[in-house]
Motif scaffolding. Sequence first.
Motif, short mmCIF file in Angstrom:
data_model
loop_
_atom_site.label_atom_id
_atom_site.label_comp_id
_atom_site.label_asym_id
_atom_site.label_seq_id
_atom_site.Cartn_x
_atom_site.Cartn_y
_atom_site.Cartn_z
N ARG A 104 36.47 46.02 35.18
CA ARG A 104 37.76 46.58 35.58
C ARG A 104 37.90 46.56 37.11
O ARG A 104 38.96 46.23 37.64
N ARG A 105 36.83 46.89 37.81
CA ARG A 105 36.84 46.82 39.28
C ARG A 105 37.06 45.39 39.76
O ARG A 105 37.81 45.16 40.70
N GLN A 136 40.68 44.48 39.47
CA GLN A 136 41.50 45.10 40.51
C GLN A 136 41.38 44.36 41.83
O GLN A 136 42.32 44.32 42.62
N GLN A 185 46.66 38.74 38.53
CA GLN A 185 47.74 39.70 38.29
C GLN A 185 49.12 39.11 38.57
O GLN A 185 50.12 39.77 38.33
N ALA A 190 44.60 44.12 32.89
CA ALA A 190 43.24 44.61 33.11
C ALA A 190 42.50 44.75 31.78
O ALA A 190 41.32 44.38 31.67
N THR A 249 43.52 39.66 42.77
CA THR A 249 44.98 39.72 42.69
C THR A 249 45.59 38.44 42.12
O THR A 249 46.73 38.47 41.66
#
Length: 177
Positions: free
Chosen positions: A87-88, A91, A97, A13, A94
């Motif tokens: 940052r949102r 999140q 990540q 992030a 995906t």
Amino acid sequence: MPTICFSSVTMSADEFVAVNFRLWRAAPATRRNHWILGVGLALLTVSLVLELLDTQGHITTWSTPVLLVVGVAYGLLRAALVRRQLRRGYQQNTVLQQPADFILTDKELQGNSPTGTFRTPWSTLQRAIRVGPNWLLLYPTHAACYYLDLRRLVLPATPTAVEALLAQHSVPVRQLT
């Protein structure tokens, strides 16, 4: 030319925010907005100083100092709001990540991750942006990109070899420090 591999590319992030904040700051619209805000704040400051000089230090029109405070607050809070939105966004994304492997061949960019595989011919890549020493962003469209972490290059490949491959396929590369 041998294939170039990137192994298990993931993005934290903090890295996502840092890379995309740099892109936001370098965007012409952001720079134009900062310039306009700066000029507006300078004009409001001059107006306030002239009023204070003209009225022996008394404020008769409160709209100027109020607008000046709002403008300064906007300038200070805007960067924090952009970071929060980034940052949102991370999140909600995906795909970034999860580890992904990228392979650059003479014909295309290939990707493989737990969410699936893709193949993107070099002719569809519009541009590339190198952000700092670690990230190379490849754009098949104006708004979407593949994030390649140059620290995850599989030896003997080097960042110079990646840039040579991009040049070979006429993908313009912009350096953003």
